[in-house]
Design a protein around this motif. Structure first.
Motif, PDB file in Angstrom:
ATOM      1  N   PHE A  35      -5.969   8.705  13.406  1.00  0.00           N
ATOM      2  CA  PHE A  35      -6.394   9.032  14.761  1.00  0.00           C
ATOM      3  C   PHE A  35      -5.151   9.229  15.614  1.00  0.00           C
ATOM      4  CE2 PHE A  35      -9.916   6.682  13.012  1.00  0.00           C
ATOM      5  CZ  PHE A  35     -11.018   7.390  13.458  1.00  0.00           C
ATOM      6  N   LEU A  36      -5.185  10.235  16.469  1.00  0.00           N
ATOM      7  CA  LEU A  36      -4.085  10.494  17.382  1.00  0.00           C
ATOM      8  C   LEU A  36      -4.672  10.642  18.779  1.00  0.00           C
ATOM      9  CD1 LEU A  36      -1.051  12.676  17.056  1.00  0.00           C
ATOM     10  CD2 LEU A  36      -2.609  13.179  18.921  1.00  0.00           C
ATOM     11  N   VAL A  37      -4.127   9.888  19.717  1.00  0.00           N
ATOM     12  CA  VAL A  37      -4.557   9.986  21.116  1.00  0.00           C
ATOM     13  C   VAL A  37      -3.302  10.273  21.944  1.00  0.00           C
ATOM     14  CG1 VAL A  37      -5.581   8.774  23.070  1.00  0.00           C
ATOM     15  CG2 VAL A  37      -6.444   8.357  20.758  1.00  0.00           C
ATOM     16  N   GLN A  50      -1.029  22.532  32.065  1.00  0.00           N
ATOM     17  CA  GLN A  50      -0.528  23.534  31.128  1.00  0.00           C
ATOM     18  C   GLN A  50       0.088  22.862  29.900  1.00  0.00           C
ATOM     19  OE1 GLN A  50      -1.052  26.705  31.156  1.00  0.00           O
ATOM     20  NE2 GLN A  50       0.143  27.139  29.337  1.00  0.00           N
ATOM     21  N   ALA A  51       0.861  21.806  30.120  1.00  0.00           N
ATOM     22  CA  ALA A  51       1.463  21.077  28.999  1.00  0.00           C
ATOM     23  C   ALA A  51       0.380  20.500  28.094  1.00  0.00           C
ATOM     24  CB  ALA A  51       2.365  19.956  29.527  1.00  0.00           C
ATOM     25  N   TYR A  52      -0.682  19.982  28.688  1.00  0.00           N
ATOM     26  CA  TYR A  52      -1.794  19.431  27.915  1.00  0.00           C
ATOM     27  C   TYR A  52      -2.404  20.494  27.001  1.00  0.00           C
ATOM     28  CZ  TYR A  52      -6.410  17.488  26.941  1.00  0.00           C
ATOM     29  OH  TYR A  52      -7.542  17.051  26.315  1.00  0.00           O
ATOM     30  N   LYS A  53      -2.608  21.679  27.547  1.00  0.00           N
ATOM     31  CA  LYS A  53      -3.197  22.768  26.771  1.00  0.00           C
ATOM     32  C   LYS A  53      -2.279  23.182  25.624  1.00  0.00           C
ATOM     33  CE  LYS A  53      -5.895  24.644  30.585  1.00  0.00           C
ATOM     34  NZ  LYS A  53      -6.037  25.754  31.532  1.00  0.00           N
ATOM     35  N   VAL A  54      -1.008  23.335  25.904  1.00  0.00           N
ATOM     36  CA  VAL A  54      -0.049  23.761  24.885  1.00  0.00           C
ATOM     37  C   VAL A  54       0.091  22.695  23.799  1.00  0.00           C
ATOM     38  CG1 VAL A  54       2.380  24.284  24.464  1.00  0.00           C
ATOM     39  CG2 VAL A  54       1.204  25.302  26.422  1.00  0.00           C
ATOM     40  N   GLY A  57      -2.976  22.329  21.418  1.00  0.00           N
ATOM     41  CA  GLY A  57      -2.991  23.336  20.367  1.00  0.00           C
ATOM     42  C   GLY A  57      -1.985  23.018  19.272  1.00  0.00           C
ATOM     43  N   GLY A  58      -0.844  22.492  19.666  1.00  0.00           N
ATOM     44  CA  GLY A  58       0.181  22.123  18.683  1.00  0.00           C
ATOM     45  C   GLY A  58      -0.258  20.973  17.798  1.00  0.00           C
ATOM     46  N   TRP A  59      -0.908  19.978  18.381  1.00  0.00           N
ATOM     47  CA  TRP A  59      -1.393  18.852  17.571  1.00  0.00           C
ATOM     48  C   TRP A  59      -2.396  19.346  16.542  1.00  0.00           C
ATOM     49  CZ3 TRP A  59       1.691  15.131  17.500  1.00  0.00           C
ATOM     50  CH2 TRP A  59       2.218  14.528  18.632  1.00  0.00           C
ATOM     51  N   ARG A  60      -3.285  20.235  16.977  1.00  0.00           N
ATOM     52  CA  ARG A  60      -4.344  20.710  16.077  1.00  0.00           C
ATOM     53  C   ARG A  60      -3.832  21.647  14.997  1.00  0.00           C
ATOM     54  NH1 ARG A  60      -6.913  20.269  20.861  1.00  0.00           N
ATOM     55  NH2 ARG A  60      -6.501  22.388  21.509  1.00  0.00           N
ATOM     56  N   SER A  61      -2.809  22.412  15.268  1.00  0.00           N
ATOM     57  CA  SER A  61      -2.372  23.394  14.274  1.00  0.00           C
ATOM     58  C   SER A  61      -1.068  22.992  13.586  1.00  0.00           C
ATOM     59  CB  SER A  61      -2.231  24.775  14.921  1.00  0.00           C
ATOM     60  OG  SER A  61      -1.250  24.738  15.948  1.00  0.00           O
ATOM     61  N   THR A  64      -1.002  19.135  12.168  1.00  0.00           N
ATOM     62  CA  THR A  64      -1.932  18.886  11.062  1.00  0.00           C
ATOM     63  C   THR A  64      -1.562  19.690   9.823  1.00  0.00           C
ATOM     64  OG1 THR A  64      -3.497  20.477  12.004  1.00  0.00           O
ATOM     65  CG2 THR A  64      -3.880  18.165  12.492  1.00  0.00           C
ATOM     66  N   GLU A  65      -1.071  20.912   9.993  1.00  0.00           N
ATOM     67  CA  GLU A  65      -0.617  21.704   8.847  1.00  0.00           C
ATOM     68  C   GLU A  65       0.580  21.037   8.175  1.00  0.00           C
ATOM     69  OE1 GLU A  65       0.159  25.832   9.625  1.00  0.00           O
ATOM     70  OE2 GLU A  65      -1.702  26.038  10.750  1.00  0.00           O
ATOM     71  N   GLY A  66       1.552  20.627   8.976  1.00  0.00           N
ATOM     72  CA  GLY A  66       2.737  19.974   8.437  1.00  0.00           C
ATOM     73  C   GLY A  66       2.402  18.668   7.746  1.00  0.00           C
ATOM     74  N   LEU A  67       1.523  17.899   8.334  1.00  0.00           N
ATOM     75  CA  LEU A  67       1.113  16.629   7.745  1.00  0.00           C
ATOM     76  C   LEU A  67       0.393  16.877   6.421  1.00  0.00           C
ATOM     77  CD1 LEU A  67       0.909  13.571   8.003  1.00  0.00           C
ATOM     78  CD2 LEU A  67      -1.191  13.901   9.321  1.00  0.00           C
ATOM     79  N   GLY A  68      -0.450  17.890   6.371  1.00  0.00           N
ATOM     80  CA  GLY A  68      -1.144  18.236   5.128  1.00  0.00           C
ATOM     81  C   GLY A  68      -0.162  18.593   4.014  1.00  0.00           C
TER      82      GLY A  68
END
Length: 74
Positions: A35-37, A50-54, A57-61, A64-68
């Motif tokens: 879990f990440l908060v 704006q930082a929240y939005k950017v 998207g980075g956390w989700r893509s 998670t790709e790098g962690l996978g």
């Protein structure tokens, strides 16, 4: 649990950032769920919105790709 806190300087772009990122591992079935908060954004500050939005998207893509990829190599 790992909790990191970042405090940013106000560089004339609104309120200084005071974000906290918390990573938590919990057992689930035969595995583990991560879990990440990421919290502490000021919804009234346009720069932080704006930082929240950017970052969201980075956390989700990117993360998670790098962690996978790392987990596949283990």
């Amino acid at each position: 649990m790992l909790r990191l806190r970042r405090r940013g300087a106000d560089e004339g772009q609104g309120n200084p950032a005071g974000w906290t990122i918390t990573w938590t591992l919990e057992p689930e079935g035969c595995g583990t769920r991560l879990f990440l908060v990421h919290e502490g954004f000021d919804p009234d500050d346009p720069f932080q919105v704006q930082a929240y939005k950017v970052m969201g998207g980075g956390w989700r893509s990117i993360v998670t790709e790098g962690l996978g990829k790392v987990l596949q190599e283990l």
